[in-house]
Design an enzyme around this catalytic site. Structure first.
Site, PDB file in Angstrom:
ATOM      1  N   ASP A 153       0.866  -1.170   0.000  1.00 30.41           N
ATOM      2  CA  ASP A 153       0.000   0.000   0.000  1.00 30.41           C
ATOM      3  C   ASP A 153       0.904   1.221   0.000  1.00 30.41           C
ATOM      4  O   ASP A 153       1.501   1.557   1.027  1.00 30.41           O
ATOM      5  CB  ASP A 153      -0.906  -0.041   1.239  1.00 30.41           C
ATOM      6  CG  ASP A 153      -1.769   1.214   1.370  1.00 30.41           C
ATOM      7  OD1 ASP A 153      -1.677   2.104   0.491  1.00 30.41           O
ATOM      8  OD2 ASP A 153      -2.532   1.303   2.358  1.00 30.41           O
ATOM      9  N   LYS A 201       2.758  11.305  -3.225  1.00 31.83           N
ATOM     10  CA  LYS A 201       1.728  10.668  -4.034  1.00 31.83           C
ATOM     11  C   LYS A 201       0.849  11.705  -4.739  1.00 31.83           C
ATOM     12  O   LYS A 201       0.328  11.460  -5.821  1.00 31.83           O
ATOM     13  CB  LYS A 201       0.877   9.788  -3.122  1.00 31.83           C
ATOM     14  CG  LYS A 201      -0.101   8.871  -3.830  1.00 31.83           C
ATOM     15  CD  LYS A 201      -0.690   7.910  -2.823  1.00 31.83           C
ATOM     16  CE  LYS A 201      -1.741   7.000  -3.405  1.00 31.83           C
ATOM     17  NZ  LYS A 201      -2.248   6.070  -2.374  1.00 31.83           N
ATOM     18  N   GLU A 259      -7.366   0.525  -4.398  1.00 29.49           N
ATOM     19  CA  GLU A 259      -7.348   0.431  -2.939  1.00 29.49           C
ATOM     20  C   GLU A 259      -8.681  -0.020  -2.334  1.00 29.49           C
ATOM     21  O   GLU A 259      -8.692  -0.936  -1.504  1.00 29.49           O
ATOM     22  CB  GLU A 259      -6.882   1.766  -2.341  1.00 29.49           C
ATOM     23  CG  GLU A 259      -5.389   1.974  -2.565  1.00 29.49           C
ATOM     24  CD  GLU A 259      -4.925   3.421  -2.446  1.00 29.49           C
ATOM     25  OE1 GLU A 259      -5.732   4.266  -2.020  1.00 29.49           O
ATOM     26  OE2 GLU A 259      -3.767   3.694  -2.775  1.00 29.49           O
ATOM     27  N   ASP A 274     -13.246   5.213   1.187  1.00 33.34           N
ATOM     28  CA  ASP A 274     -11.806   5.195   1.446  1.00 33.34           C
ATOM     29  C   ASP A 274     -11.256   6.615   1.426  1.00 33.34           C
ATOM     30  O   ASP A 274     -11.023   7.189   0.362  1.00 33.34           O
ATOM     31  CB  ASP A 274     -11.132   4.323   0.363  1.00 33.34           C
ATOM     32  CG  ASP A 274      -9.622   4.229   0.541  1.00 33.34           C
ATOM     33  OD1 ASP A 274      -9.072   4.905   1.437  1.00 33.34           O
ATOM     34  OD2 ASP A 274      -8.996   3.471  -0.227  1.00 33.34           O
TER      35      ASP A 274
END
Lengths: 621, 180
Positions: free
Chosen positions: A25, A87, A184, A206
């Protein structure tokens, strides 16, 4: 073997060695690595017992790179060389990153993706992410005691093609064989679904450090089918920090802080946010570099009020996803909470209110994605899983091309199940036109300028014809990673020209080699050794796969065909333990070539057996 | 054991073991879709040879394409007609009945008004109304295709469905717009 389970009775596949595979992850705030051990998915800790690796990378003057806690510890003192939340920059140009002025970096604009100027030179977000991945790879290999066959890397479901490509490139740069890019929320659903043996429609909410995803899935008889996904790839816990930061500036009458002070206050803002998950109010106290003291009290009520519209921004994609899935709130059997930001009480409350039920939080929201990715990695690596299950995912955004007047013609609509291919015909608009410019875009809007540009290429050599008579067939192919390939050809004339494009921001093999060579001698030797190990692993895996296939389905081939395959296998076996990485590669290719026909026959048989299954089930009905 | 040849070119109905009919058993389709994907999906092949990975990708793509086609009544009708050698001429044949065109114009006006007034309830109403019309068209299409084999009439119905799908898309876009 997981695949063609049509062996004759008593002819089972040989037991094989457990292949080392992990799920990673790669998060905005923290990153994790997990694996399946004795049938159970577990997160791998570092030497100090910590599961979470802060996604922070610091470049220093002497060329060394710090990742994780040491980098995080230095972020207030050395903000310009300490990259957090990288990210957010993956596959993003300067104009995409609106709030960059608030971040303490020296940003360099570059075609396709912005770059960051550090004391160790200009770094792309791909390189920074690769540093994080390398640490996780090393952690996994030390912990598991061997080279990895590969890894499943998770990405936000709402990541577009550029962001996915960048993530895959980062993994390659870190010397990781990417088994699959996995969304994800889907990873989280696997971890939850297999745990609870659930059936029905589930929503996965999420909210991570920098991205928000909502996915609607149907779980049925071991099949995880994503019905719709939506989200915002620039919305997450960081934005909640930013709100506190801005509020603090205003409250303290401050403006135009230095890079160090900005980072310092952002760090405090994050701590205050976390405090408010447990307490009704918190004190934010800091001494800035110029001696000014910041000391403010933040209550939960104030925090809720200033982040109200961030929550609204998560509910809007949620409504869209449900609408796309053609479902209502009442159809949702459970809501799974994923991502550290879902710990905030106001998030849980808003989700509970919207879905009219208490969301599920029994798995650690920080770990659930990595745990699910590990389960998928285990299956993809070819380790037999206890129960057979299948994952069907979708693309998050529509794909299309530019037509006259700057309009978008959608070729593949959002939420198409992957892998997927769609073709559409276009024609010329001028007499004698011999070339056509093809502009590939991603997004939901009608105007090209409102969508994301993925690639531009030209189809040349169209035979001169009257306007409107050429037939240009444009084909979009999206693979199981959600990555796009586009090709175009003129079909009318019988003369076909075809071109396949990779989006321009993707790294070419040469770029990877160059980036690796820019590293030091030690790193280079390490890479060569790694390349050899990877070839050997691949070779052994292929030998085992073909051997099993022959044991199961050798009857599909005649003697000479089997002999030919065996010869190729012997060639590969004889050199696999040697040090010649080129020769191994060559032999792998030869064996792959030799098995093309065999593969075809096996696939035919497999499909036929599935069909036969239908007929039987129909009789039973 | 003799290999049974699974023809990559076989039609989508046969691929799922379904009869060549417009009316279909949705449960059977879903069940067969899952069975097939379980056999051919790339996730089942990632540790095998490149040839098998490539084939799996082609098959999984085809199975998805077939499933999408059969799931959508419009695509299914169009596809069934193409199997009978009939081109529905959705791009070229715009000669629609007058009453249908009038209805289309009216729907568009209602849609514009709803967007202008940010009227979610009006959109809800429209959506329900369009759904009703689509259902009626589907029933007629089933009759023409499965019972009467009147492919010219069926073609006209497919063209009508195409109009309705377009308006349904625009209603969806209007929902998104009002929600932002």
């Amino acid at each position: 073997m997981a695949l063609l389970q049509i062996a004759e009775p008593g002819l089972s596949a040989a037991p094989h060695q457990h292949r080392l595979a992990v799920g990673i992850d790669l998060g905005t705030t923290n990153s994790l690595v997990a694996t399946v051990r004795n049938g159970i998915s577990v997160v791998l800790n570092d030497d100090d017992g910590a599961a979470l690796l802060p996604s922070v990378v610091r470049y220093t003057v002497d060329g060394s790179v710090q990742v994780g806690l040491p980098a995080q510890a230095a972020q207030n003192a050395d903000p310009q060389n300490t990259i957090v939340s990288v990210k957010r920059f993956m596959g993003r140009g300067l104009k995409d990153v609106g709030d960059v002025v608030d971040l303490p970096y020296r940003v360099v604009d570059a075609p396709g993706m912005l770059q960051l100027r550090t004391v160790a030179g200009v770094k792309s977000p791909v390189e920074v992410s690769a540093e994080i991945l390398k640490v996780l790879r090393d952690r996994a290999e030390r912990s598991l005691g061997g080279a990895l066959v590969g890894a499943v890397i998770t990405v936000p479901a709402y990541f577009d093609d550029a962001q996915r490509q960048a993530t895959k490139d980062a993994a390659r740069l870190a010397g990781i064989n990417v088994l699959r890019l996995l969304n994800e929320p889907t990873a989280a659903a696997i971890a939850y679904g297999l745990d609870n043996a659930s059936e029905g429609v589930y929503a996965v909410y999420d909210l991570g450090g920098g991205t928000f995803d909502i996915s609607i899935l149907r779980l049925s008889k071991g099949v995880f089918e994503v019905l719709a996904t939506n989200g915002d790839s620039a919305l997450g816990g960081d934005d909640f920090d930013q709100r506190i930061y801005c509020w603090t500036l205003e409250k303290s009458g401050l403006s135009q802080l230095s890079a160090n002070d900005t980072r310092l206050l952002l760090t405090h803002a994050r701590a205050a946010k976390e405090q408010l998950s447990e307490h009704g109010q918190t004190q934010l106290t800091a001494v800035l570099s110029g001696g000014e003291v910041v000391d403010v009290t933040l209550t939960r009520e104030d925090f809720y009020a200033m982040t109200q519209n961030l929550l609204a921004r998560t509910l809007q994609p949620t409504r869209r996803a449900l609408r796309d899935a053609k479902l209502g709130v009442d159809d949702v059997r459970g809501v799974v909470m994923v991502g550290g930001s879902t710990r905030m009480p106001q998030v849980q409350r808003a989700v509970a209110e919207y879905f009219k039920q208490t969301p599920l939080t029994n798995l650690d929201p920080d770990k659930v994605v990595a745990l699910g990715a590990a389960i998928q990695a285990n299956v993809l690596a070819g380790n037999r899983s206890a129960d057979d299950w299948l994952l069907l995912d979708v693309i998050p955004l529509s794909l299309g091309i530019e037509t006259m007047g700057g309009l978008v013609e959608k070729i593949m609509p959002r939420n198409s199940t992957i892998p997927s291919a769609r073709a559409q015909e276009f024609t010329t608009y001028k007499d004698g036109q011999t070339a056509m410019s093809i502009h590939v875009v991603q997004g939901e809007r009608e105007l090209v300028s409102d969508c994301r540009s993925l690639a531009k290429f030209e189809l040349r050599g169209i035979p001169p014809m009257v306007a409107g008579s050429a037939r240009i067939r444009v084909t979009f192919q999206v693979d199981a990673d959600g990555l796009l390939n586009v090709s175009a050809r003129e079909t009318n004339s019988g003369i076909e020209s075809a071109v396949t494009v990779k989006p321009a921001y993707g790294l070419q093999e040469d770029d990877i080699t160059r980036m690796l060579q820019d590293g030091n001698q030690y790193a280079r030797d390490d890479m060569l050794a790694r390349a050899l190990r990877e070839q050997q692993t691949e070779a052994r895996q292929l030998l085992e796969a073909v051997d099993n296939a022959l044991a199961q389905d050798g009857a599909l081939l005649d003697e000479p065909a089997i002999r030919q395959i065996r010869t190729c296998m012997n060639d590969l076996s004889s050199i696999v333990d040697g040090g010649d990485h080129g020769a191994i590669k060559h032999s792998i290719e030869a064996l792959n070539q030799a098995t093309v026909n065999f593969a075809q026959k096996r696939m035919d048989q497999s499909v036929a057996s599935a069909l036969k299954g239908h007929k039987l089930s129909e009789l039973e009905n | 054991m003799l290999p049974i040849s699974a023809d990559f070119q076989q039609d989508y109905f046969s691929l799922f073991g379904l009869p060549l009919r417009f009316q279909l058993d949705r449960n059977a389709l879903e069940q067969h879709y899952r069975t097939l994907q379980t056999q051919v999906h790339p996730d089942k092949f990632s540790h095998l040879s490149q040839s098998e990975q490539r084939l799996s990708m082609q098959w999984a793509t085809r199975v998805n394409e077939a499933y999408q086609t059969l799931c959508s009544p419009l695509a299914r009708g169009r596809y069934l007609l193409s199997l009978h050698g009939v081109d529905t001429q959705e791009e070229t044949n715009t000669a629609m009945p007058l009453d249908f065109l009038m209805e289309q114009m009216e729907l568009r006006e209602v849609l514009e008004a709803a967007r202008r007034n940010k009227d979610m309830a009006a959109l809800d109403n429209m959506e329900a109304r369009v759904k009703l019309t689509v259902n009626e068209l589907q029933q007629q299409l089933a009759l023409e295709l499965d019972e009467k084999q009147d492919y010219a009439t069926a073609s006209g119905l497919v063209r009508k469905l195409k109009f309705m799908e377009k308006i349904a898309e625009e209603i969806g876009a209007a929902f998104d717009e009002l929600d932002s």
